[in-house]
Design a protein around this motif. Sequence first.
Motif, PDB file in Angstrom:
ATOM      1  N   GLU A 131       0.865  -1.176   0.000  1.00 50.88           N
ATOM      2  CA  GLU A 131       0.000   0.000   0.000  1.00 50.88           C
ATOM      3  C   GLU A 131       0.902   1.226   0.000  1.00 50.88           C
ATOM      4  OE1 GLU A 131      -3.684   1.820   2.642  1.00 50.88           O
ATOM      5  OE2 GLU A 131      -2.001   0.887   3.699  1.00 50.88           O
ATOM      6  N   LEU A 132       0.915   1.947  -1.109  1.00 52.88           N
ATOM      7  CA  LEU A 132       1.676   3.195  -1.186  1.00 52.88           C
ATOM      8  C   LEU A 132       0.784   4.298  -0.638  1.00 52.88           C
ATOM      9  CD1 LEU A 132       3.147   2.750  -4.783  1.00 52.88           C
ATOM     10  CD2 LEU A 132       4.113   2.006  -2.588  1.00 52.88           C
ATOM     11  N   LEU A 133       1.239   4.961   0.408  1.00 53.90           N
ATOM     12  CA  LEU A 133       0.440   5.970   1.104  1.00 53.90           C
ATOM     13  C   LEU A 133       0.970   7.356   0.805  1.00 53.90           C
ATOM     14  CD1 LEU A 133       0.252   4.041   4.447  1.00 53.90           C
ATOM     15  CD2 LEU A 133      -1.693   4.585   2.979  1.00 53.90           C
ATOM     16  N   GLU A 134       0.125   8.155   0.215  1.00 50.50           N
ATOM     17  CA  GLU A 134       0.455   9.519  -0.177  1.00 50.50           C
ATOM     18  C   GLU A 134      -0.395  10.483   0.666  1.00 50.50           C
ATOM     19  OE1 GLU A 134       0.068  12.108  -4.294  1.00 50.50           O
ATOM     20  OE2 GLU A 134      -1.085  10.261  -4.072  1.00 50.50           O
ATOM     21  N   ALA A 135       0.249  11.398   1.388  1.00 44.07           N
ATOM     22  CA  ALA A 135      -0.482  12.368   2.209  1.00 44.07           C
ATOM     23  C   ALA A 135      -1.241  13.340   1.318  1.00 44.07           C
ATOM     24  CB  ALA A 135       0.491  13.133   3.101  1.00 44.07           C
ATOM     25  N   THR A 136      -2.451  13.723   1.762  1.00 45.37           N
ATOM     26  CA  THR A 136      -3.237  14.710   1.018  1.00 45.37           C
ATOM     27  C   THR A 136      -3.330  16.030   1.779  1.00 45.37           C
ATOM     28  OG1 THR A 136      -5.302  13.892   1.979  1.00 45.37           O
ATOM     29  CG2 THR A 136      -4.621  12.959  -0.154  1.00 45.37           C
ATOM     30  N   ALA A 137      -2.741  16.081   2.974  1.00 47.12           N
ATOM     31  CA  ALA A 137      -2.752  17.304   3.777  1.00 47.12           C
ATOM     32  C   ALA A 137      -1.525  17.292   4.697  1.00 47.12           C
ATOM     33  CB  ALA A 137      -4.030  17.394   4.598  1.00 47.12           C
ATOM     34  N   PRO A 138      -0.988  18.472   5.014  1.00 51.43           N
ATOM     35  CA  PRO A 138       0.202  18.528   5.868  1.00 51.43           C
ATOM     36  C   PRO A 138      -0.027  17.962   7.274  1.00 51.43           C
ATOM     37  CG  PRO A 138      -0.354  20.711   5.002  1.00 51.43           C
ATOM     38  CD  PRO A 138      -1.409  19.769   4.543  1.00 51.43           C
ATOM     39  N   GLU A 139      -1.270  17.961   7.748  1.00 50.48           N
ATOM     40  CA  GLU A 139      -1.552  17.443   9.088  1.00 50.48           C
ATOM     41  C   GLU A 139      -1.873  15.946   9.096  1.00 50.48           C
ATOM     42  OE1 GLU A 139      -5.435  19.059   7.463  1.00 50.48           O
ATOM     43  OE2 GLU A 139      -3.362  19.728   7.469  1.00 50.48           O
ATOM     44  N   SER A 140      -1.791  15.315   7.958  1.00 52.38           N
ATOM     45  CA  SER A 140      -2.048  13.877   7.855  1.00 52.38           C
ATOM     46  C   SER A 140      -0.978  13.097   8.633  1.00 52.38           C
ATOM     47  CB  SER A 140      -2.036  13.486   6.383  1.00 52.38           C
ATOM     48  OG  SER A 140      -1.255  12.375   6.125  1.00 52.38           O
ATOM     49  N   PRO A 141      -1.367  11.961   9.236  1.00 52.10           N
ATOM     50  CA  PRO A 141      -0.374  11.132   9.933  1.00 52.10           C
ATOM     51  C   PRO A 141       0.796  10.713   9.025  1.00 52.10           C
ATOM     52  CG  PRO A 141      -2.582  10.381  10.464  1.00 52.10           C
ATOM     53  CD  PRO A 141      -2.721  11.419   9.383  1.00 52.10           C
ATOM     54  N   ILE A 142       0.519  10.493   7.749  1.00 47.68           N
ATOM     55  CA  ILE A 142       1.590  10.101   6.820  1.00 47.68           C
ATOM     56  C   ILE A 142       2.537  11.277   6.570  1.00 47.68           C
ATOM     57  CG2 ILE A 142       2.085   9.385   4.426  1.00 47.68           C
ATOM     58  CD1 ILE A 142       1.157   7.106   6.314  1.00 47.68           C
ATOM     59  N   ALA A 143       1.994  12.494   6.401  1.00 48.63           N
ATOM     60  CA  ALA A 143       2.851  13.680   6.212  1.00 48.63           C
ATOM     61  C   ALA A 143       3.733  13.880   7.431  1.00 48.63           C
ATOM     62  CB  ALA A 143       1.993  14.913   5.947  1.00 48.63           C
ATOM     63  N   LYS A 144       3.163  13.724   8.621  1.00 45.45           N
ATOM     64  CA  LYS A 144       3.937  13.879   9.867  1.00 45.45           C
ATOM     65  C   LYS A 144       5.013  12.794   9.976  1.00 45.45           C
ATOM     66  CE  LYS A 144       0.194  16.084  12.409  1.00 45.45           C
ATOM     67  NZ  LYS A 144      -0.793  15.934  13.483  1.00 45.45           N
ATOM     68  N   TYR A 145       4.664  11.579   9.587  1.00 40.73           N
ATOM     69  CA  TYR A 145       5.619  10.472   9.613  1.00 40.73           C
ATOM     70  C   TYR A 145       6.800  10.768   8.683  1.00 40.73           C
ATOM     71  CZ  TYR A 145       7.580   5.806   9.119  1.00 40.73           C
ATOM     72  OH  TYR A 145       8.430   4.737   9.088  1.00 40.73           O
ATOM     73  N   ILE A 146       6.498  11.200   7.471  1.00 45.10           N
ATOM     74  CA  ILE A 146       7.551  11.493   6.491  1.00 45.10           C
ATOM     75  C   ILE A 146       8.427  12.652   6.978  1.00 45.10           C
ATOM     76  CG2 ILE A 146       7.980  12.377   4.155  1.00 45.10           C
ATOM     77  CD1 ILE A 146       5.599  10.630   3.236  1.00 45.10           C
ATOM     78  N   ASP A 147       7.809  13.688   7.559  1.00 41.58           N
ATOM     79  CA  ASP A 147       8.588  14.810   8.083  1.00 41.58           C
ATOM     80  C   ASP A 147       9.553  14.361   9.170  1.00 41.58           C
ATOM     81  OD1 ASP A 147       7.369  16.589   6.374  1.00 41.58           O
ATOM     82  OD2 ASP A 147       5.963  17.375   7.880  1.00 41.58           O
ATOM     83  N   LYS A 148       9.129  13.423   9.990  1.00 40.61           N
ATOM     84  CA  LYS A 148       9.942  12.975  11.121  1.00 40.61           C
ATOM     85  C   LYS A 148      10.956  11.893  10.736  1.00 40.61           C
ATOM     86  CE  LYS A 148       9.401  11.454  15.896  1.00 40.61           C
ATOM     87  NZ  LYS A 148       8.452  11.104  16.953  1.00 40.61           N
ATOM     88  N   ARG A 149      10.531  10.927   9.903  1.00 34.52           N
ATOM     89  CA  ARG A 149      11.362   9.751   9.621  1.00 34.52           C
ATOM     90  C   ARG A 149      11.746   9.569   8.157  1.00 34.52           C
ATOM     91  NH1 ARG A 149       7.569   8.134  13.380  1.00 34.52           N
ATOM     92  NH2 ARG A 149       8.437   7.542  15.381  1.00 34.52           N
ATOM     93  N   GLY A 150      11.101  10.350   7.274  1.00 36.51           N
ATOM     94  CA  GLY A 150      11.356  10.181   5.850  1.00 36.51           C
ATOM     95  C   GLY A 150      10.462   9.102   5.272  1.00 36.51           C
TER      96      GLY A 150
END
Length: 165
Positions: free
Chosen positions: A86-105
């Motif tokens: 499952e490729l997960l693409e954030a749709t908003a900066p406050e999304s858990p995936i966006a936060k994950y990518i910001d923190k861990r890449g």
Amino acid sequence: MKARSRHEDTNARRLFSANQLRVFVAFKDVDYMKATLDHIGIAVKDLSAALGFYRDALGLEIEATEEVESQKVRAHFAPVGEARLELLEATAPESPIAKYIDKRGPGLHHITLRVEDIRAALTQLKSRGVRLIDEAPRPGAEHSLIAFVHPASTGGVLIELKQAG
């Protein structure tokens, strides 16, 4: 190191076998949930680059995209044997995936196990002292119910439980 005698070796095998039996007897009446690998979630920052690898380089078929508004993500599934990526693409900066990518890449985000009864699974895990992120199921992709188990209880792996919809 002193070599063990044949008598000592036989006694050690008996003790080991007796301990195995005790463990079996201790757990034979324990009811465990049945879980199957459903998918592996991968957080992606650049969908074009991710598709360039998974679709174009590996030749995987990417199924129709699904937007999961409650989690502010777009999910792109790729079947691989009995499970899927499952490729997960954030749709908003406050999304858990966006936060994950910001923190861990970008990269491995979670492993999803499919269960028949998610409420029973959560009750069972909680009764065994497992730390849960979600104490109750919530809506997920593909009209399913999902709940996450905290990585502190799983050796550092985010586990998602999923009941098919």
